[in-house]
Write an enzyme that holds these catalytic residues in place. Structure first.
Site, PDB file in Angstrom:
ATOM      1  N   ASP A 358      -1.719  -2.547  13.340  1.00 33.31           N
ATOM      2  CA  ASP A 358      -2.453  -2.729  14.599  1.00 33.31           C
ATOM      3  C   ASP A 358      -3.382  -3.948  14.557  1.00 33.31           C
ATOM      4  O   ASP A 358      -3.441  -4.736  15.508  1.00 33.31           O
ATOM      5  CB  ASP A 358      -3.303  -1.493  14.909  1.00 33.31           C
ATOM      6  CG  ASP A 358      -2.504  -0.203  14.907  1.00 33.31           C
ATOM      7  OD1 ASP A 358      -1.279  -0.279  14.729  1.00 33.31           O
ATOM      8  OD2 ASP A 358      -3.097   0.868  15.089  1.00 33.31           O
ATOM      9  N   ARG A 418       6.050  -4.401 -10.331  1.00 34.77           N
ATOM     10  CA  ARG A 418       6.560  -3.328  -9.469  1.00 34.77           C
ATOM     11  C   ARG A 418       7.840  -3.725  -8.749  1.00 34.77           C
ATOM     12  O   ARG A 418       8.773  -2.931  -8.627  1.00 34.77           O
ATOM     13  CB  ARG A 418       5.498  -2.953  -8.437  1.00 34.77           C
ATOM     14  CG  ARG A 418       4.300  -2.248  -9.023  1.00 34.77           C
ATOM     15  CD  ARG A 418       3.218  -2.084  -7.988  1.00 34.77           C
ATOM     16  NE  ARG A 418       2.138  -1.245  -8.496  1.00 34.77           N
ATOM     17  CZ  ARG A 418       1.060  -0.941  -7.810  1.00 34.77           C
ATOM     18  NH1 ARG A 418       0.900  -1.410  -6.579  1.00 34.77           N
ATOM     19  NH2 ARG A 418       0.130  -0.183  -8.326  1.00 34.77           N
TER      20      ARG A 418
END
Length: 589
Positions: A358, A418
């Site tokens: 947002d 990761r």
């Protein structure tokens, strides 16, 4: 005759009383009373006591629960809706799916104890959904969008600098992704490193971060994080009251062990203490209040925020600034695909449902520059059913595990970046991995002590097995036991020799040979979005012309540039704390 009439009258009265009693009985489908029931939430057992009168639930009391602090507010919301509608046909609370389901399961069990089912409750319409929202206008020095780790850091600093601050949070609880994270914090030259004799420096931390981001980071932003990370950790400890454990984690991509661990090894400690600090400073946090758009003047300066609550439309005017700390867009599939088509709906997410970008959208609408939006990171050890980040996977950072595929073979260094581990897992059979550790590894990682509820969930859903032999554990997941055993024997040999000849694992503290053995089944899921609003070293938002947007600051995952193509584990907490504090301090000037 008189006696006959008396007898007849008595018979008539008896029949009437029986009929009346049957009528009263037929009016109530559920016997009035108080009944208990249990369900399973995210944190384990939820026990409730339900009061029923005239087929209506008049009260629900929670007797026992171990939900994440903040998530218990979901039960308050559900209770209000259930009592209003006298029905269990209510929407689950966004971001609290497992808590909501466990609470509703407990109430259903209480009804069953009453010999009833939910459809036996007397229905009513509840609240009028079409009630016109009231309009409210307020003025504050600073409005902060988002009550996660970055937003709360900004709020505390701004308030202590003398500013009138308000925080808007669209979710029913504070915390954002910080709350559900492990919340480990990379801090070079920290006090535990010094105690353990680990040599480190901000410069070394910066080099690791830039290398981990494939040299696409903004070096000036990285420098700010590196040079202020330790001060941020100390501020959380000394000013906010966060308790750090007396040990460190070694995350993939870091050249040394430097990551602090909060008490409990999760974000509850950080957020709980930040919220308490905010409350002590009388900083209002409006929950269930969504920022809709930024207000600007004729010169493009940000002078406020339009927001909506459950029954209110707000106009928040500002005397000084707006700080956007609304998080990333990991749960917005449409937005993910727009910038990185590979991150479609087939890829689950560890993020809260509130991570929908947002703030990025609001900033872009008034001309903010976006950077690195295509860089979306996956976390390797997640729930294959829901995408939830698994704390059980933290054992990997202690060095006590190996990771194998269905064929029983290692396929990547367990302490790699990761993204590297995630992509390696996706190439394996069924795109899953199996993480093995033994009893001494379990104890050293404090998994049972700190994450017992998660382990119960994993056992229940057949994602974790505990067995006395490697062969028995392997059989549970149909892993090639012979190859698995050979893999483990080779690895234990590497530990004894002090050198991993296959993958050069950088930390091997002990062999894996003490029964019982544990195997976790896991898969990668979207974890962090590296792209977002462009900021400078003062946390000011930059527009497409390279100029500062006056009155607008940003911090945390809503920003881009700090992490490049890939974020190293535990760097997020340093980032959100450092730039959250900077945003709060500068906005208050």
């Amino acid at each position: 005759m008189k006696r006959f009439l008396t007898i007849l009258l008595a018979i008539f009265m008896t029949i009437s009383l029986v009929a009346c009693g049957n009528a009263n009985k037929s009016q109530t489908a559920i016997a009035n009373g108080t009944y208990k029931g249990e369900g399973n939430g995210k944190g384990g057992k939820i026990s409730v006591e339900v009061t029923i009168k005239d087929d209506t639930i008049t009260d629900v009391k929670v007797l026992e629960q171990k939900e994440t602090p903040g998530y218990e507010t979901a039960m308050d919301t559900l209770k209000e809706n259930i009592l209003s509608k006298n029905s269990l046909e209510v929407d689950i609370v966004a971001g609290c799916t497992l808590t909501s389901k466990g609470y509703l399961e407990a109430i259903t069990a209480a009804l069953k104890a009453a010999g009833a089912t939910p459809d036996m409750l007397k229905k009513n319409q509840g609240k009028d959904a079409d009630v016109t929202k009231k309009e409210v206008s307020k003025t504050h020095d600073i409005v902060i969008i988002g009550a996660g780790g970055a937003g709360l850091s900004a709020a505390i600093e701004a308030k202590q600098a003398g500013a009138d601050v308000i925080v808007l949070e669209k979710m029913p609880m504070a915390g954002g992704n910080t709350l559900i994270s492990g919340a480990e914090y990379a801090a070079p030259n920290n006090w535990i490193q010094k105690k353990e004799g680990i040599k480190d420096s901000p410069d070394q931390f910066a080099k690791d971060t830039i290398k981990g981001g494939d040299n696409e980071n903004d070096p000036e932003l990285v420098k700010v994080v590196a040079e202020n990370a330790l001060a941020g950790a100390e501020w959380l400890r000394d000013e906010v009251g966060v308790v750090w454990q007396d040990d460190l984690m070694f995350f993939g991509g870091h050249s040394v062990k430097r990551s602090l661990i909060p008490a409990g090894a999760n974000g509850k400690e950080i957020i709980r203490k930040q919220v308490a600090k905010a409350e002590s400073l009388n900083i209002p946090i409006l929950y269930n209040t969504t920022a809709m758009s930024l207000i600007t003047d004729s010169n493009g300066k940000v002078i406020g925020v339009e927001a909506e609550g459950e029954d209110t439309k707000y106009t928040f005017n500002t005397n000084k600034a707006v700080i956007i700390a609304s998080g990333g867009f990991g749960s917005n599939i449409e937005m993910r695909v727009k910038y990185n088509p590979a991150m479609d709906k087939k890829v689950l997410s560890t993020n809260t449902v509130g991570s929908t970008g947002d703030g990025i959208v609001m900033g872009e609408k008034i001309g903010a520059e976006l950077v690195g939006m295509e860089h979306i990171q996956t976390y390797p050890v997640c729930d294959p059913l829901t995408g939830t980040l698994l704390y059980f996977g933290d054992a990997r950072m202690y060095g006590h595990t190996i990771m194998v595929n269905k064929e029983g073979r290692r396929f990547v260094e367990e302490l790699e970046r990761r993204d590297v581990i995630s992509m390696a897992i996706k190439e394996q059979t069924d795109s899953v991995c199996y993480q093995l550790l033994d009893q001494k590894g379990l104890e050293a990682s404090k998994l049972e002590e700190q994450h017992g509820a998660e382990m119960e969930y994993l056992y229940k859903n057949k994602l974790l097995v505990k067995a006395n032999t490697i062969e028995e554990a392997a059989a549970f997941f149909d892993i090639d036991a012979k190859e698995f055993k050979a893999t483990l024997d080779r690895y234990n040999g590497y530990v004894k020799d002090g050198k991993d000849k296959e993958f050069n694992k950088r930390s091997m503290p002990s062999t894996i040979d003490t029964a019982p053995f544990y195997i976790l089944k896991a898969a990668p899921a979207v974890h962090h979005t590296m792209g977002g609003l462009k900021i400078n070293t003062k946390a000011e938002v930059i527009n497409k012309d390279g100029k500062v947007i006056e009155g607008l600051y940003a911090a945390g995952e809503v920003t881009g540039g700090v992490h490049g193509t890939n974020r190293l584990g535990s760097n997020a907490l340093a980032d959100i704390t450092v730039f959250g504090r900077i945003a709060g301090q500068n906005a208050a000037k």
